[in-house]
Design an enzyme around this catalytic site. Structure first.
Site, PDB file in Angstrom:
ATOM      1  CB  SER A 715       0.386   1.439  -4.806  1.00 42.04           C
ATOM      2  OG  SER A 715      -1.021   1.387  -4.852  1.00 42.04           O
ATOM      3  CE  LYS A 758      -2.860   4.975  -4.423  1.00 45.69           C
ATOM      4  NZ  LYS A 758      -1.664   4.186  -4.712  1.00 45.69           N
TER       5      LYS A 758
END
Length: 844
Positions: A715, A758
């Site tokens: 990611s 996140k």
């Protein structure tokens, strides 16, 4: 005097334990056994204190105030109690006694320091020490102690004070006199009193030997023989040989009362016949007897009745836990299913029972085999077998306590075993009885502890199982957790089937990738995510502060933290997904406040400055938003089991041979993301605003700071590409934008995992705008409402969209080098299958 602390109380009858002395103790009273168990569950320490009166149920008024803090060295379970070996550590004074648990007492203690002599070299003191040692050696010799053992005992203690304690323990004195010696803190005075007691004991022995000599001279041979025979009878009575037959009859009655299957009954009867033929002095006798006692103590047919009330269950979960709404919903769904299964199974069995009775003879005559198969199928359908739950999440988020709440909501017994570090198959299945010291596995031990056939059984830390040459315990768990097999689970020690089909197994783990696939396939996952900062503050107010006040002897309200102070503890002294470290820090504050109150200073609210004064400088320094827009530096996001955070990806271009250098302890997947970003930049240099030939004769270096931390995951792809394009095109990247997403060679942005963690980490770092893949839109529903209001979330499908948002725009238009096709908007709710989470120590 030391600080205050609390310990379970071990009341002693007719004995006093001194510091430095190892003492065997038989614990049989319920309150004493409960105190021993509490100590074993904690730091293995107890407060051993003598009783003023020999009563079975000691109250605080019966106990002396001064006793000894002891540590449990060994334990051995016996019929009717526990055999302990404890080691005295230090004197302590009980300030108060309070009831805790069912029958146990707990004492609030203050440590007592003994007073050492001012001058050890004083001739008078040395003479006192030498006289005490000589007289103690003489007393031991007169009592028949071997010289070698006596010398070892005396020479093993060099200090005079502890030696006086040792002598006082072995003296045959009444309990009040021994207690007086224990309460004397001055070493020299205690040595004098011990010397006086030794002299009295020697005088008593002299008189006794003189009387005995006179009696022996007057006894004839016949009288001596009668005396010996009488002594032999008393010895046999003490050994219990006269009562052995009575014990066997009682054991037989208890075994016959058990409702066992035919195979189990046959094995038990065979072992009972062997026991009757074996001599009580034989080692085999105790092995067989222990096996039969295990059989008696197992819950073959005892079970608790499920009492499922969803409203009460909801109330229990809300009282015990704050937040975790998704987990609570899943638990309530699970309880609702079991409620329906149980009620409808009972409704089906009711009307069918009579019909079955009427047709029993006809069905038996028709087809025995088919009838058996149908009977087995009906039994399987009628018994409610729900899924085996696996609670997965970071440490300290409430996995174990949720399992306790499930047991409370069901009205079942609760058993927990920790599998962390288990490396032997015998931990699960037990040892065969042919081995010395064999015992059942932890599953059977837990069932005996529960005393119920259908407890809630927690398998804690199932991801920490090890593998060794002694076997794989995770493979042994396959049978335990398989509903089709665990109805006839065979422990190696028992050797007979035991039914585990009614047990509700719940497992917990931190890392799901460490659980073997066959074992994971038997369980249904329930994900636990980390707490938000607001949730931690609320948990601290509701649960942690009151708990630490009670644990540290404070009254309610004496540990008062301001909102700013509590926020400072959460942000600057802890970095975790759960609240364990937060509770430890609050415990430190409670101890500081307790000391302040003990010094006659009143409690006062603790603000942020007070936190720093009491806890020292902050120990957690999370990443913060960059100070300014920078060329070649982009802000990414990552998450670990301890929570999410931001990271900076730096790119630099320099003369070289045209290679790519990746540093920062990156994993293989993350390195591939860097190569893909470079390839995309080379293929699309014109659209990205990169000058022609910018990469010729140039070497590209991509670095991710915090090089000591391993990093991996796909990611970080768009973050690497953004920093790389920024360095090549000399464009500044916005400091208030953080991004995450996987990048393909064609510029597509693919979904990633860990979105909630996140984004929470980005909010803590001060980021206001987030770039996430369009396919992750549904994951935004997991964010708390207050966090959603603070963020502007951009959903992107291609790297062109990322560039339009990430680069600082010129006045009146879009950034040079972007296609202008970006889809910058606020997230809207959709439904989509969640993508798999990246699996790595620090996941980008």
């Amino acid at each position: 005097m030391g600080e205050r602390f609390t310990l379970p109380v071990l009341p002693l009858r007719d004995t006093v334990v001194y510091p430095g002395v190892a003492v065997p103790i038989s614990a049989g009273r319920p309150g004493t056994v409960e105190a021993v168990q509490a100590a074993l569950d904690g730091d293995r320490r107890l407060f051993a204190v003598a009783q003023r009166e020999n009563v079975d149920e000691p109250e605080p008024s019966v106990l002396f105030n001064v006793g000894t803090v002891v540590r449990i060295i060994q334990t051995h379970r016996v019929r009717g109690g526990v055999q302990l070996l404890v080691q005295g550590e230090s004197r302590a004074q009980a300030i108060s006694y309070q009831e805790d648990g069912e029958e146990m007492l707990r004492a609030v203690l203050l440590g007592m320091d003994r007073h050492e002599p001012r001058d050890v070299a004083d001739p008078a003191f040395q003479a006192l020490d030498r006289e005490l040692r000589d007289r103690a050696a003489e007393l031991g010799t007169r009592r028949g102690v071997p010289a070698e053992a006596l010398n070892q005992l005396i020479q093993g203690v060099d200090e005079p004070g502890p030696f006086a304690d040792l002598v006082a323990f072995y003296l045959e004195l009444p309990t009040p006199e021994k207690q007086k010696l224990l309460e004397v803190l001055d070493d020299e005075e205690r040595m004098r009193q011990a010397l006086v007691a030794v002299e009295r004991e020697l005088a008593r022995i002299d008189a006794q030997e003189e009387i005995q000599a006179r009696v022996q001279s007057e006894l004839g041979e016949r009288q001596r023989e009668m005396l010996l025979r009488e002594q032999l009878k008393q010895i046999q009575k003490e050994l219990g040989e006269e009562e052995e037959q009575g014990d066997l009859d009682e054991l037989k009655e208890r075994l016959e009362a058990l409702d066992l299957e035919e195979e189990a009954r046959s094995e038990v009867d065979r072992e009972l016949r062997r026991l009757e033929r074996t001599s009580p002095q034989s080692a085999e006798y105790q092995v067989i007897r222990t096996f039969l006692e295990w059989i008696i103590e197992l819950p073959w047919n005892e079970r608790t009745e499920d009492k499922i009330d969803l409203a009460i269950s909801q109330e229990i979960l809300d009282d015990d836990h704050y937040g975790l709404e998704d987990v609570k919903d899943r638990v309530l769904e699970f309880l609702a299913v079991r409620k329906l299964q149980t009620e409808r199974a009972e409704a089906v069995e009711g009307p069918q029972g009579g019909a079955a009775d009427e047709a029993e003879g006809e069905a038996a005559a028709a087809e025995d085999g088919d009838a058996d198969d149908g009977e087995e199928s009906d039994a399987e359908e009628s018994s409610p077998r729900g899924p085996i739950l696996l609670f997965v999440g970071p440490p300290g988020v409430g996995k174990t306590s949720i399992a306790k709440s499930i047991a409370k909501a069901l009205g079942r017994k609760y058993v927990r075993i920790s599998l962390g570090g288990a490396r032997d198959e015998a931990d699960i299945r037990g040892h065969r009885r042919t081995y010395v010291g064999a015992m059942p596995g932890r599953i059977v031990q837990g069932m005996r502890q529960a005393k119920s056939k259908n407890p809630v059984f927690l398998l804690d830390e199932v991801d920490k199982l090890g593998v060794s040459f002694q076997g794989d315990p995770s493979s042994a768990l396959l049978e335990v957790l398989d509903p089709a097999q665990n109805s006839s689970f065979v422990d190696h020690y028992l050797g007979i089937p035991f039914d585990l089909s009614e047990v509700l197994f719940i497992a917990t783990a931190n890392y799901i990738d460490r659980i073997p696939a066959p074992l994971l396939d038997r369980m249904e996952r329930v994900e636990f995510s980390g707490y938000t900062e607001a949730e931690k503050l609320e948990i601290a107010k509701r649960y942690l502060l009151p708990r630490q006040e009670k644990a540290n002897g404070l009254y309610e309200g004496e540990l008062e933290l301001t909102e700013e102070g509590l926020t400072s503890v959460v942000q600057e002294y802890t970095r975790e997904a759960g609240v364990r470290q937060l509770e430890r820090e609050i415990g430190k504050l409670a101890r500081k406040v307790a000391r302040r109150i003990a010094d006659d200073a009143g409690p006062e609210p603790i603000d942020k400055d007070g936190i720093r004064e009491l806890l020292g400088r902050p120990r957690v320094h999370p990443e913060r938003m960059a100070m300014e827009d920078t060329v070649g530096v982009a802000t990414g996001m990552f998450y670990t089991p301890m929570g999410g955070d931001i990271m900076f990806v730096e790119a630099s271009v320099m003369p070289g041979e045209g290679g790519l250098v990746l540093t920062g302890q990156l994993g293989d997947v993350m390195k591939e993301s860097g190569r893909a970003a470079l390839s995309y930049a080379k293929a699309n240099w014109k659209d990205l605003g990169i000058a022609e030939g910018a990469l010729k004769g140039q070497e590209v270096h991509i670095h991710v700071p915090a090089g000591a931390i391993p990093k991996d995951g796909p990611s970080a792809g768009i973050t690497m590409a953004t920093s790389l394009v920024s360095a090549l095109a000399h464009k500044r990247v916005r400091r208030d934008v953080a991004m995450t997403g996987e990048l393909t060679l064609t510029g597509r942005v693919l979904p990633i995992g860990g979105v909630k963690e996140k984004l929470l980490g980005a909010v803590r770092a001060g980021i206001s705008e987030i770039i996430v893949p369009k396919d992750n839109e549904a994951d935004l529903d997991d964010l708390p409402k207050d966090v959603r209001k603070m963020l502007t979330v951009h959903l992107v499908e291609s790297l062109d969209d990322v560039m339009q948002i990430a680069f600082r725009r010129a006045a009146g238009g879009t950034s040079p080098g972007t296609s202008g096709k970006g889809s910058s908007k606020r997230a809207t709710k959709t439904r989509r299958k969640s993508p798999p989470h990246d699996e790595a120590p620090a996941r980008a």
